[in-house]
Design an enzyme around this catalytic site. Structure first.
Site, PDB file in Angstrom:
ATOM      1  N   LYS A 223      38.575  40.330  39.596  1.00 54.34           N
ATOM      2  CA  LYS A 223      38.020  40.541  38.257  1.00 54.34           C
ATOM      3  C   LYS A 223      37.964  39.211  37.499  1.00 54.34           C
ATOM      4  O   LYS A 223      36.957  38.849  36.935  1.00 54.34           O
ATOM      5  CB  LYS A 223      38.884  41.566  37.510  1.00 54.34           C
ATOM      6  CG  LYS A 223      38.394  41.866  36.108  1.00 54.34           C
ATOM      7  CD  LYS A 223      39.200  42.970  35.460  1.00 54.34           C
ATOM      8  CE  LYS A 223      38.835  43.087  33.985  1.00 54.34           C
ATOM      9  NZ  LYS A 223      39.555  44.152  33.304  1.00 54.34           N
ATOM     10  N   GLU A 229      46.612  34.214  44.439  1.00 51.71           N
ATOM     11  CA  GLU A 229      46.625  34.689  45.827  1.00 51.71           C
ATOM     12  C   GLU A 229      45.206  34.748  46.387  1.00 51.71           C
ATOM     13  O   GLU A 229      44.931  34.305  47.510  1.00 51.71           O
ATOM     14  CB  GLU A 229      47.253  36.095  45.907  1.00 51.71           C
ATOM     15  CG  GLU A 229      48.729  36.164  45.588  1.00 51.71           C
ATOM     16  CD  GLU A 229      49.025  36.354  44.105  1.00 51.71           C
ATOM     17  OE1 GLU A 229      48.135  36.071  43.261  1.00 51.71           O
ATOM     18  OE2 GLU A 229      50.149  36.777  43.791  1.00 51.71           O
ATOM     19  N   GLY A 283      41.527  46.540  36.291  1.00 46.15           N
ATOM     20  CA  GLY A 283      41.626  46.261  37.733  1.00 46.15           C
ATOM     21  C   GLY A 283      42.017  47.491  38.531  1.00 46.15           C
ATOM     22  O   GLY A 283      41.413  47.811  39.549  1.00 46.15           O
ATOM     23  N   ARG A 284      43.023  48.224  38.052  1.00 48.29           N
ATOM     24  CA  ARG A 284      43.515  49.385  38.820  1.00 48.29           C
ATOM     25  C   ARG A 284      42.624  50.611  38.644  1.00 48.29           C
ATOM     26  O   ARG A 284      42.902  51.664  39.212  1.00 48.29           O
ATOM     27  CB  ARG A 284      44.954  49.693  38.423  1.00 48.29           C
ATOM     28  CG  ARG A 284      45.187  49.850  36.934  1.00 48.29           C
ATOM     29  CD  ARG A 284      46.674  49.818  36.587  1.00 48.29           C
ATOM     30  NE  ARG A 284      46.919  49.845  35.143  1.00 48.29           N
ATOM     31  CZ  ARG A 284      46.949  48.790  34.358  1.00 48.29           C
ATOM     32  NH1 ARG A 284      46.696  47.588  34.858  1.00 48.29           N
ATOM     33  NH2 ARG A 284      47.188  48.890  33.066  1.00 48.29           N
ATOM     34  N   GLU A 369      51.692  50.283  36.915  1.00 51.05           N
ATOM     35  CA  GLU A 369      51.162  49.191  36.091  1.00 51.05           C
ATOM     36  C   GLU A 369      50.623  49.742  34.770  1.00 51.05           C
ATOM     37  O   GLU A 369      50.599  49.054  33.765  1.00 51.05           O
ATOM     38  CB  GLU A 369      50.061  48.425  36.853  1.00 51.05           C
ATOM     39  CG  GLU A 369      49.810  47.031  36.300  1.00 51.05           C
ATOM     40  CD  GLU A 369      48.960  46.161  37.215  1.00 51.05           C
ATOM     41  OE1 GLU A 369      49.497  45.269  37.891  1.00 51.05           O
ATOM     42  OE2 GLU A 369      47.733  46.361  37.252  1.00 51.05           O
ATOM     43  N   HIS A 400      60.753  63.030  58.925  1.00 47.98           N
ATOM     44  CA  HIS A 400      61.707  62.500  59.904  1.00 47.98           C
ATOM     45  C   HIS A 400      62.359  61.218  59.407  1.00 47.98           C
ATOM     46  O   HIS A 400      62.879  60.439  60.206  1.00 47.98           O
ATOM     47  CB  HIS A 400      60.995  62.292  61.241  1.00 47.98           C
ATOM     48  CG  HIS A 400      60.542  63.601  61.822  1.00 47.98           C
ATOM     49  ND1 HIS A 400      61.359  64.390  62.603  1.00 47.98           N
ATOM     50  CD2 HIS A 400      59.383  64.291  61.662  1.00 47.98           C
ATOM     51  CE1 HIS A 400      60.702  65.497  62.932  1.00 47.98           C
ATOM     52  NE2 HIS A 400      59.506  65.469  62.364  1.00 47.98           N
ATOM     53  N   LYS A 539      54.004  35.121  37.009  1.00 46.97           N
ATOM     54  CA  LYS A 539      52.892  34.230  37.370  1.00 46.97           C
ATOM     55  C   LYS A 539      53.098  32.858  36.743  1.00 46.97           C
ATOM     56  O   LYS A 539      52.919  31.829  37.395  1.00 46.97           O
ATOM     57  CB  LYS A 539      51.566  34.796  36.841  1.00 46.97           C
ATOM     58  CG  LYS A 539      51.022  35.986  37.585  1.00 46.97           C
ATOM     59  CD  LYS A 539      49.643  36.315  37.038  1.00 46.97           C
ATOM     60  CE  LYS A 539      49.168  37.679  37.468  1.00 46.97           C
ATOM     61  NZ  LYS A 539      47.917  38.091  36.826  1.00 46.97           N
TER      62      LYS A 539
HETATM   63  O1  F6P Z   1      48.717  40.879  38.500  1.00 48.07           O
HETATM   64  C1  F6P Z   1      48.191  42.105  38.144  1.00 48.07           C
HETATM   65  C2  F6P Z   1      46.700  42.082  38.158  1.00 48.07           C
HETATM   66  O2  F6P Z   1      46.199  41.498  37.017  1.00 48.07           O
HETATM   67  C3  F6P Z   1      46.178  43.495  38.338  1.00 48.07           C
HETATM   68  O3  F6P Z   1      46.110  44.188  37.175  1.00 48.07           O
HETATM   69  C4  F6P Z   1      44.887  43.252  39.022  1.00 48.07           C
HETATM   70  O4  F6P Z   1      44.421  44.409  39.640  1.00 48.07           O
HETATM   71  C5  F6P Z   1      45.273  42.169  39.993  1.00 48.07           C
HETATM   72  O5  F6P Z   1      46.189  41.368  39.271  1.00 48.07           O
HETATM   73  C6  F6P Z   1      44.149  41.334  40.528  1.00 48.07           C
HETATM   74  O6  F6P Z   1      43.443  40.673  39.514  1.00 48.07           O
HETATM   75  P1  F6P Z   1      42.018  40.074  39.762  1.00 48.07           P
HETATM   76  O7  F6P Z   1      41.107  41.165  40.167  1.00 48.07           O
HETATM   77  O8  F6P Z   1      41.611  39.438  38.476  1.00 48.07           O
HETATM   78  O9  F6P Z   1      42.127  39.041  40.862  1.00 48.07           O
END
Ligand code: F6P
Length: 576
Positions: A223, A229, A283-284, A369, A400, A539
């Protein structure tokens, strides 16, 4: 539409000053009801009312919810509904569906429901109808997916794309990863889909080491397009493609999904190869936006349309069904009942479907979240417990492993059991069109495996609810010293969700069901379910530590003594 008595005036709620729910008479009435129910058992409740299962169940377009195996009565449900009304739930639903900026800390509308609105609908944000924008992107996505699936879109050397790798994390990973697995029987098996999320280099290595770059398409999904990452993994992937095929190959092997065109261009992806979405999609809550592009390529446009239709059906149900028959509202209220009145801290989601293996992980982000908050929308400390710890794995595997604790442990874990009447179509049809065997291979003297699965599904909620008394155990001839070990207390609450089959439509319904459940709870708790400030601090601190780990010289460390020592130890051992 919800009944008129659920007006904002009746709820006493507004965007930034939610009612302090624990100070309402409805809350007090529920506390009293809880005290009254303290000694009740599900055995007694069922014995007292032969129609309990019929009364405490509801349905939305084929998704059947049986909530009768919960520690509540029809009166409790009425009181919970009154609480929702007091919290102004109907008003908040309308505010969300009409594009009000209910995400007040980020000054944003919350419009994932617009992502599945039909063409021709109108939902305004700052006076602008966003629905045509949604459909414009969908049309581009469908065309792109068709080109990849048919081989018209090729790699730089003209080879067909054989593997799509989605690079993203959190909401830019969990949704499409979960849904691609859930809908595997609907995927084109000649194109594999992989997901890379972890900044641990092992993830991108494992996802690419056996691939041919000439046949690989990367979808960089973010987003913000700033997430550490994702950018690190995308840069590694880019270097891998460029090393094999040259700089010009990037255009054929990378597309982006983002709200941030500038950053996409800076990264080196042509904005013509970018699929956009908007700041009003959290995002979620984004898996049915362009974030679902990898899924769309896997299942094709027709199935993706069915998925959106399922979302839409549950949206309409949520918006228009009276609360006492409204599935997301009921799930939200029951969860709140256990969280706030019984003080239970976790909630399990237990799908009896191999294909839903990633569903609990997806729900973890959606729920935790969203509702893992401790101040209300006005910034005041909350006076209730808020979101539970959500967890789970596919049902029979859990049986199990940890079900022992569910049945006989000292912790009560309310659980949602999710099952399907029909087996998945891979089992029934075997996808002969894709070269599959055409039906399950099972010996004739063995019961249909779906029946074995579903027998366990029904047995578990029965056992959890009703248990087995010492007298019943003794009557089976069990030695007296073993009787206490073999007693099941019962009274372990569950919801059962039973749907016709795991199809794209049903999956859309299920996801929207949980989205709106989370919304219901967040509304009553008076919190903002749509920000996530809690992920920021880690972060920021990581950004500070990276140069300390990378520095050639001994850095001056200004952390606490524990963190300083850990960093020193890592530096001493790393790479040396
Ligand atoms: O760290 C949490 C977050 O901001 C989430 O809410 C989001 O889904 C995820 O990181 C990834 O963010 P982006 O889509 O901006 O890379």
């Amino acid at each position: 539409m919800p009944s008129p008595d659920r007006s904002p005036a009746g709820g006493g709620d507004d965007a930034t000053q939610p009612v302090v729910i624990t100070q309402t008479p409805e809350w007090a009435a529920l506390a009293a009801a809880h005290a009254e129910l303290a000694g009740a058992s599900l055995r007694d409740l069922f014995a007292a009312d032969p129609k309990r299962a019929q009364q405490l169940s509801a349905e939305a377009d084929g998704v059947y919810l049986d909530y009768s195996k919960n520690l509540l009565t029809a009166d409790t449900v009425r009181l919970l509904v009154a609480l929702a009304e007091r919290a102004g739930l109907a008003h908040r639903i309308e505010a969300m569906f009409t594009g009000e900026k209910i995400n007040t800390t980020e000054h944003r509308a919350v419009l994932h429901v617009a992502l599945r609105a039909p063409e021709g609908a109108s939902i305004l944000v700052d006076g602008h109808n966003v629905v045509p924008d949604v459909h414009e992107v969908l049309t581009r996505m469908y065309a792109f997916a068709d080109r990849v699936r048919s081989g018209v879109w090729t790699g730089a050397t003209g080879r067909h794309i054989r593997t799509v790798v989605n690079i993203g994390i959190g909401g830019s990973d969990l949704g499409p990863a979960m849904a691609t697995e859930a809908l595997r029987p609907y995927t084109d098996r000649s194109i594999e889909t992989r997901f890379v999320s972890n900044v641990d280099g092992a993830d991108i290595w494992e996802a690419t080491h056996d691939l041919d770059p000439a046949e690989t398409l990367f979808i960089v999904s973010s987003k913000t397009f700033t997430t550490l990452e994702t950018i690190a993994n995308a840069r590694t992937a880019r270097a891998w493609v460029v090393a094999a095929l040259g700089e010009d190959a990037v255009a054929n092997h990378f597309v982006a999904v983002s709200t941030n065109e500038r950053k996409v261009a800076e990264f080196g992806i042509d904005p013509a190869n970018m699929f956009g979405f908007w700041d009003w999609v959290g995002g979620r809550y984004s898996m049915d936006s362009a974030i679902g592009l990898s899924l769309l390529i896997a299942i094709g446009p027709d199935n993706f349309r069915d998925l959106l239709a399922g979302f839409r059906a549950m949206d309409e149900h949520f918006r228009t069904t009276p609360f006492e028959r409204n599935l997301p509202v009921l799930l939200g209220l029951i969860g709140l009942w256990y969280r706030d009145f019984f003080g239970l801290q976790t909630h399990a989601v237990l799908p009896y479907s191999h294909y839903l293996s990633r569903f609990p992980a997806y729900l973890q982000q959606l729920d935790m979240e969203s509702n893992g908050k401790s101040v209300d929308r006005a910034g005041r400390p909350v006076t209730t417990a808020t979101g539970p710890v959500v967890w789970g794995t596919p049902g029979t595997n859990g049986q199990h492993a940890y079900y022992q604790l569910l049945h006989q442990g000292t912790t009560i874990v309310p659980a949602d059991f999710i099952g399907f009447i029909e087996p998945p179509r891979s089992v029934t049809a075997g996808q002969p069109e894709n070269g599959g065997p055409g039906g399950a291979i099972a010996p004739p003297d063995q019961p249909d495996q779906h029946l074995l699965l579903m027998a366990n599904f029904f047995a578990q909620t029965e056992a959890l609810a009703f248990g087995r008394t010492a007298a019943e155990v003794a009557a089976e001839g069990v030695a007296p010293d073993l009787v206490p070990h073999r007693v099941f207390a019962g009274n372990r609450p569950t919801n059962t969700l039973l749907a016709p089959a795991l199809t794209p439509f049903t999956l859309g319904q299920l996801i929207a069901l949980y989205e709106h459940k989370v919304f219901t709870q967040g509304t009553i708790w008076g919190i903002n379910s749509f920000d996530q400030w809690g992920v920021e601090l880690g972060k920021v601190l990581a950004g500070r530590i990276v140069p300390e780990l990378a520095s050639g010289d001994e850095p001056a460390l200004g952390h606490d003594s524990s963190t300083n020592e850990l960093i020193r130890r890592f530096r001493a051992g790393h790479g040396g």
